[in-house]
Design an enzyme around this catalytic site. Structure first.
Site, PDB file in Angstrom:
ATOM      1  N   SER A   1       3.931  60.756 -11.807  1.00 47.77           N
ATOM      2  CA  SER A   1       3.994  60.106 -10.507  1.00 47.77           C
ATOM      3  C   SER A   1       2.581  60.050  -9.946  1.00 47.77           C
ATOM      4  CB  SER A   1       4.908  60.886  -9.560  1.00 47.77           C
ATOM      5  OG  SER A   1       5.049  60.213  -8.320  1.00 47.77           O
ATOM      6  N   GLU A   2       2.185  58.902  -9.406  1.00 47.55           N
ATOM      7  CA  GLU A   2       0.786  58.710  -9.030  1.00 47.55           C
ATOM      8  C   GLU A   2       0.308  59.669  -7.949  1.00 47.55           C
ATOM      9  OE1 GLU A   2      -0.237  55.489  -5.895  1.00 47.55           O
ATOM     10  OE2 GLU A   2       1.101  54.517  -7.319  1.00 47.55           O
TER      11      GLU A   2
END
Length: 232
Positions: free
Chosen positions: A50-51
């Site tokens: 997840s960024e």
């Protein structure tokens, strides 16, 4: 009234999850893509990124597992797998930009048959720019999968000859999963890999703003007794 199947967001996510291979490293973008985490087969090892700085993300957190400081790109509480790591943004974006992701799974506003993607702003007068890490994810992964409805709420096509919205990435999209079909981007053409039960290619073409081509082994998307999509 329509006599063809239309998939919901969870069912689209199930189709995508089925196509993620063993051992893949995958970013789940904001919105519908984050649902994919809940449908990956338990026996399949997939490393989710997840960024906002998670590597080794698990499913959506429920009940006592909820920690509001541990969220995915959609700000939904999630779990961590054993061995997961938390990083700050520079390292997370280095993963995205450095070619370390096998798949980026993103939402989309428009896709063209040459693989162009528009997914960060529309032409609406009240549209709020939301580029986030989309450009990095679109160009940094080995393959880009898009999840979206086949048309807008007004019935306008989202698969077009040319994107009219500002581009996120040029020639980046590999496959589009919609509520009506799975469409591969091959040799500058939209090739339909699978079509929902009850729909014809003519009906799908009427809802698409670019020519469609049927795969030689095109499948039908139907639902099991449990409501899960399957290709037959």
């Amino acid at each position: 009234m329509t006599d063809f199947l239309s998939l919901n967001r969870q069912q689209i996510a199930q189709l995508v999850a089925h196509d993620i291979p063993e051992g893949a490293t995958v970013n789940l973008g904001i919105g519908m893509p984050t649902l994919v985490a809940d449908y990956l087969p338990a026996e399949r090892e997939v490393l989710l990124h997840s960024e906002n700085g998670i590597l080794g993300m698990g499913q959506t957190a429920l009940d006592d597992d909820i920690d509001l400081d541990l969220i995915n790109a959609s700000r939904v509480p999630v779990t961590l797998l054993a061995g997961a790591s938390i990083t700050e943004h520079t390292i997370s974006f280095a993963m995205m930009r450095g070619g370390h992701l096998d798949f980026s799974i993103l939402g989309g506003f428009q896709v063209a048959p040459n693989g162009d993607l528009a997914n960060w702003i529309t032409d609406a007068h009240d549209a709020i720019p939301a580029i986030g890490g989309a450009m990095d994810l679109a160009v940094g992964a080995k393959r880009v999968l898009i999840m979206m409805d086949h048309t807008t709420k007004q019935g306008e096509p989202k698969l077009l000859d040319t994107c009219s919205y500002p581009l996120t990435g040029v020639g980046v999209v590999d496959t589009v999963y919609t509520n009506l079909a799975i469409v591969d981007v091959l040799d500058g053409k939209f090739t339909v890999r699978a079509l929902v039960q009850g729909m014809t290619m003519k009906q799908l073409q009427q809802r698409t703003g670019a020519p469609l081509y049927a795969s030689p082994d095109m499948k039908t998307i139907s639902l099991t007794h449990d409501g899960e999509p399957q290709l037959v």
